[in-house]
Scaffold this active site. Structure first.
Site, PDB file in Angstrom:
ATOM      1  CB  VAL A   1      -2.926  -4.070  -3.086  1.00 57.10           C
ATOM      2  CG1 VAL A   1      -1.685  -3.534  -2.369  1.00 57.10           C
ATOM      3  CG2 VAL A   1      -4.185  -3.554  -2.404  1.00 57.10           C
TER       4      VAL A   1
ATOM      5  CG  ASN B   1       5.443 -23.662  -2.093  1.00 56.44           C
ATOM      6  OD1 ASN B   1       5.977 -24.564  -1.453  1.00 56.44           O
ATOM      7  ND2 ASN B   1       4.545 -23.902  -3.027  1.00 56.44           N
TER       8      ASN B   1
ATOM      9  CE1 TYR C   1      -7.770 -12.898   2.699  1.00 49.91           C
ATOM     10  CE2 TYR C   1      -8.996 -11.747   4.413  1.00 49.91           C
ATOM     11  CZ  TYR C   1      -8.047 -11.741   3.411  1.00 49.91           C
ATOM     12  OH  TYR C   1      -7.360 -10.584   3.115  1.00 49.91           O
TER      13      TYR C   1
ATOM     14  NE  ARG D   1     -11.090  -5.511  -1.270  1.00 51.93           N
ATOM     15  CZ  ARG D   1     -10.251  -6.090  -2.118  1.00 51.93           C
ATOM     16  NH1 ARG D   1     -10.403  -5.907  -3.413  1.00 51.93           N
ATOM     17  NH2 ARG D   1      -9.267  -6.848  -1.680  1.00 51.93           N
TER      18      ARG D   1
END
Length: 346
Positions: free
Chosen positions: A22, A109, A155, A196
């Site tokens: 992406v 960060n 995740y 995926r």
């Protein structure tokens, strides 16, 4: 203090994870509208091939760095997009501790960087924050059904924690932070072995192998073509005022995995029959976004139907699989520590 100089012809934008699937499409879109793009990527799951055509672009700069270690950038930033995290089960389970730290320490960060630069910030979150939902379709006010100790938690819970950081920084007035909850996305530049479901089925079909279906195949997913998602991300970053709430980005069209497999079988001449394997642990049974908020606030909704996007993706994989050297470069994905089943939920 940094020298406060702005790009007169466009914004200066940092895209973390900009060499990913992406992220690279986002870099393309931002450059096309006249912005300067600083791509930061560690190449743990991103690919140099994705940004190779941009290397000599006068408004593109590439920094090879893990966001967990990124301290400063020597240019003034207007916007920061954080797409820097492994996003499919084989990838994020390969080093679950690093996945969690990327979501928490890495996002922290980048938020600190955004605060120092007075830059707007967009966090790429995920529909996985909803877990295996008992509400359908999923609205942004649904709090989810997530296991905090399962193999996907690094995740799922990492992204939930990253959202918390973003909204705490927003509430305290430190960063203009926005959060996109991204549903299943597909298109050219996906890695052939990323786990995926669309890449799994297309690669198997093109190679003449049986299509792998996990479980009954009756579980559902909604698939958004990458160009539609990128348009949504940019719209969310640029909308004024800040929505001050997460926004679902995805295609509300809902398909069973069996229906997807049938489309692939009909589309790819070399496709073979389907075979079935057990469903992985904690794999969601249903997934479909409610995009009412995106329609109202961003005036955004996806335009590319699955049949059209799947054809573009199949054509890209056919070309990529025909180039063995390029395929090997794109396939350098770390293997899972415990070799879990590839999930249809990715």
């Amino acid at each position: 203090m940094l020298q406060r100089t702005r790009n007169e012809k466009g914004k200066t934008i940092l895209v973390a994870g900009g060499a990913g699937f992406v992220g690279s499409h986002l870099c393309d879109a931002l450059l096309a509208r006249g912005d300067r793009v600083i791509c930061v990527d560690s190449y743990i799951t991103g690919s140099k091939d994705n940004v190779r055509p941009l290397r000599n672009h006068p408004r593109f700069r590439l920094i090879e760095k893990d966001i967990c270690d990124l301290a400063e950038v020597d240019e003034t930033l207007d916007q920061i997009y954080n797409l820097a995290c492994a996003a499919s089960p084989p990838q994020y389970q390969a080093d679950p501790v690093h996945t969690m730290m990327t979501c928490v320490a890495g996002t922290g960060n980048l938020l600190s960087l955004a605060e120092r630069h007075a830059a707007s910030f967009l966090q790429a979150s995920t529909s996985e924050v909803y877990g295996d939902p008992v509400e359908h379709p999923q609205r942004e006010d649904y709090r989810g059904n997530v296991s905090c100790i399962g193999p996907r938690a690094c995740y799922d819970e990492g992204k939930r924690a990253a959202e918390t950081l973003c909204f705490d920084m927003l509430r305290t007035g430190k960063v203009d932070a926005r959060v996109a909850r991204i549903f299943n996305t597909y298109g050219p530049r996906m890695q052939p072995n990323d786990g995926r479901i669309i890449s799994n089925l297309l690669v198997q079909a093109i190679q003449g192998k049986p299509l792998t279906i996990y479980g009954t195949g009756k579980q559902t997913r909604s698939f958004c073509f990458v160009s539609d998602l990128v348009a949504g991300l940019i719209a969310l970053m640029d909308v004024d005022p800040n929505p001050e709430a997460p926004v679902n980005l995805g295609n509300p069209g809902e398909f069973t995995i069996n229906e997807l497999a049938e489309m692939v079988l009909a589309m790819v001449p070399t496709a073979s029959k389907a075979v079935r394997k057990p469903l992985p642990q904690d794999d969601p049974q249903r997934r479909r976004p409610d995009i009412s908020r995106a329609k109202e606030l961003l005036k955004w909704e996806p335009k590319v139907p699955l049949s059209e996007g799947l054809r573009h993706t199949a054509d890209w994989f056919t070309a990529a699989l025909g180039d063995g050297k390029a395929l090997r470069r794109r396939s350098r994905v770390r293997r899972p520590i415990s070799s879990p089943e590839i999930s249809v939920g990715a």
